[in-house]
Design an enzyme around this catalytic site. Structure first.
Site, PDB file in Angstrom:
ATOM      1  CE1 TYR A 138       7.392  81.808  25.077  1.00  0.00           C
ATOM      2  CE2 TYR A 138       7.293  79.679  26.351  1.00  0.00           C
ATOM      3  CZ  TYR A 138       7.681  81.142  26.421  1.00  0.00           C
ATOM      4  OH  TYR A 138       8.140  81.558  27.393  1.00  0.00           O
ATOM      5  CE  LYS A 188       7.654  97.036  19.251  1.00  0.00           C
ATOM      6  NZ  LYS A 188       8.284  98.213  19.746  1.00  0.00           N
ATOM      7  CG  ASP A 220       8.337  99.347  23.286  1.00  0.00           C
ATOM      8  OD1 ASP A 220       7.207  99.449  23.313  1.00  0.00           O
ATOM      9  OD2 ASP A 220       9.023  99.978  22.484  1.00  0.00           O
ATOM     10  CG  ASP A 244       8.321  83.822  29.481  1.00  0.00           C
ATOM     11  OD1 ASP A 244       8.142  83.444  30.745  1.00  0.00           O
ATOM     12  OD2 ASP A 244       9.308  83.755  29.095  1.00  0.00           O
ATOM     13  CG  ASP A 248      10.158  85.875  35.330  1.00  0.00           C
ATOM     14  OD1 ASP A 248       9.282  85.275  35.386  1.00  0.00           O
ATOM     15  OD2 ASP A 248      11.542  85.466  35.003  1.00  0.00           O
TER      16      ASP A 248
HETATM   17  C1  IPM Z   1       7.119  80.205  32.930  1.00  0.00           C
HETATM   18  C2  IPM Z   1       8.599  79.701  32.242  1.00  0.00           C
HETATM   19  C3  IPM Z   1       8.384  78.889  31.263  1.00  0.00           C
HETATM   20  C4  IPM Z   1       7.965  79.563  30.252  1.00  0.00           C
HETATM   21  C5  IPM Z   1       9.800  78.195  30.967  1.00  0.00           C
HETATM   22  C6  IPM Z   1      10.251  77.137  32.070  1.00  0.00           C
HETATM   23  C7  IPM Z   1       9.390  77.092  29.802  1.00  0.00           C
HETATM   24  O1  IPM Z   1       9.324  80.637  32.385  1.00  0.00           O
HETATM   25  O2  IPM Z   1       6.246  79.592  33.199  1.00  0.00           O
HETATM   26  O3  IPM Z   1       7.111  81.585  32.722  1.00  0.00           O
HETATM   27  O4  IPM Z   1       8.654  80.184  29.533  1.00  0.00           O
HETATM   28  O5  IPM Z   1       6.525  79.571  29.900  1.00  0.00           O
HETATM   29 MG    MG Z   2       8.883  82.679  32.696  1.00  0.00          MG
END
Ligand code: IPM
Ligand code: MG
Length: 353
Positions: A138, A188, A220, A244, A248
């Site tokens: 990042y 990884k 993975d 990240d 999700d």
């Molecule tokens: C998160 C989001 C952010 C990230 C984006 C909006 C930059 O997806 O907080 O998980 O990738 O960290």
């Molecule tokens: Mg995110």
């Protein structure tokens, strides 16, 4: 207790408004909060041309804690990268040194049927993902898009210093110690040198926490195990990008990404608290967004920055009660439940508080 309130974009202002009402109830019960609102993300770009204006930066540095809605919107996609809303979020994380991102993935028993996974796979689920938040690909340099031999090359750098890995590993072991003493580090290592260092350092740090059972998993495989047998995990620690993606994925185990709060902490427990979901421009302004992740983020703020465990539990219990009363926003609604809007969900939480 000074709190910077950053409603942001899309559904941000609606959900943050409900979380602020929770703080107001606590205030009337004797806790003292000083709230100040500022611009971050697309709204800041619109007003000032900068997604993280100097005024916001000052307030952020002064405040003890920050409450954020969400940032982003497709209307900003064409802007140069440094002017996009996401840059505001990344800069505030980096500038305030908020390197430890805690993302609890907890399933409320009332929502077992809202997940796409079978109830027996997820019932009782309670995982904590710890994501390193200020390093990795990042922020790594060099980065860019350049012309090379007549074609464009896009490149980024995945990089971790051992100091960055040490500090996040210590956070993870300390947190694991307070839970079930099980920590899984995700990397990884079979392909990436950066991950090899990650694993080596995590193993070194583990010597100081012999009471915590440490395991390692390739990312993975971790993605697969999270849907196959999520309850094998307790605390997961991983780098910025893997975290990240995995967070999700893990959010869907709980039925809706609209339920998950997060805390991003520095080394003195100053924190930025935000739902893990995005700004959801498609449902913004319609009073249908789920404010519970933001309200639960306030609970995390009370727990981690202000050391008010009792108030945190009080908020979490009122969310549980609301769910037990069958109130649902659209994202978690099922047949037989009472569908209500964003503000009404706020009302319901306040009533139980
Ligand atoms: C998160 C989001 C952010 C990230 C984006 C909006 C930059 O997806 O907080 O998980 O990738 O960290
Ligand atoms: Mg995110």
């Amino acid at each position: 207790m000074k709190i910077a309130v950053l409603p942001g974009d899309g559904i941000g202002p609606e959900i943050v408004a409900q979380a602020v009402r929770v703080l107001e109830v606590l205030t009337s019960d004797g806790m003292k909060f000083e709230l100040e609102t500022a611009l971050l993300g697309g709204c800041a770009v619109d007003a000032t041309g900068n997604p993280f204006p100097e005024e916001t930066r000052k307030l952020a540095i002064e405040a003890d804690a920050l409450l954020l809605g969400a940032v982003g919107g497709s209307q900003y996609d064409e802007l140069p990268r440094e002017k996009r809303p996401e840059r505001g979020l990344l800069s505030i994380r980096k500038d305030l040194n908020l390197f430890a991102n805690l993302r609890p993935v907890m399933l409320y028993s009332e929502l077992e049927d809202a997940s796409t996974l079978k109830p027996e796979v997820i019932s009782g689920l309670d995982i904590l993902i710890i994501r390193e938040l200020t390093g990795d690909i990042y922020f790594g340099e060099p980065r860019g898009i350049k012309l090379h031999d007549d074609q464009r090359l896009g490149f980024n750098t995945m990089i971790y210093s051992e100091a960055e890995i040490y500090r996040i590993a210590h956070v993870a072991f300390r947190v694991a110690r307070k839970r079930n003493k099980k920590l899984c580090s995700v990397d990884k290592m079979n392909v990436l040198e950066c991950s090899q260092l990650w694993r080596d350092v995590v193993i070194e740090v583990s010597q100081e926490y012999r009471d915590v059972e440490l395991s390692h998993m390739l990312v993975d495989n971790a993605a697969m195990q999270l849907v196959l047998e999520p309850k094998q995990f307790d605390v997961i620690v991983t780098g910025n990008m893997f975290g990240d993606i995995l967070s999700d994925e893990a959010s869907m185990l709980t039925g809706s990404i609209g339920m998950l709060p997060s805390a991003s902490l520095d080394d003195k427990n100053k924190g930025l608290y935000e739902p893990i979901h995005g700004s959801a421009p498609d449902i913004a302004g319609k009073n249908i967004a789920n404010p519970l992740a933001t309200i639960l983020s306030v609970a995390m703020m009370l727990r981690y920055t202000f050391n008010h465990e009792e108030a945190a539990v009080r908020i979490e219990n009122s969310v549980k009660k609301v769910l037990a009363q069958n109130y649902r926003t659209r994202d978690i609604c099922e047949p037989g439940m009472k569908e209500i809007g964003t503000a009404e969900m706020g009302d319901a939480v306040l009533k139980n508080l």
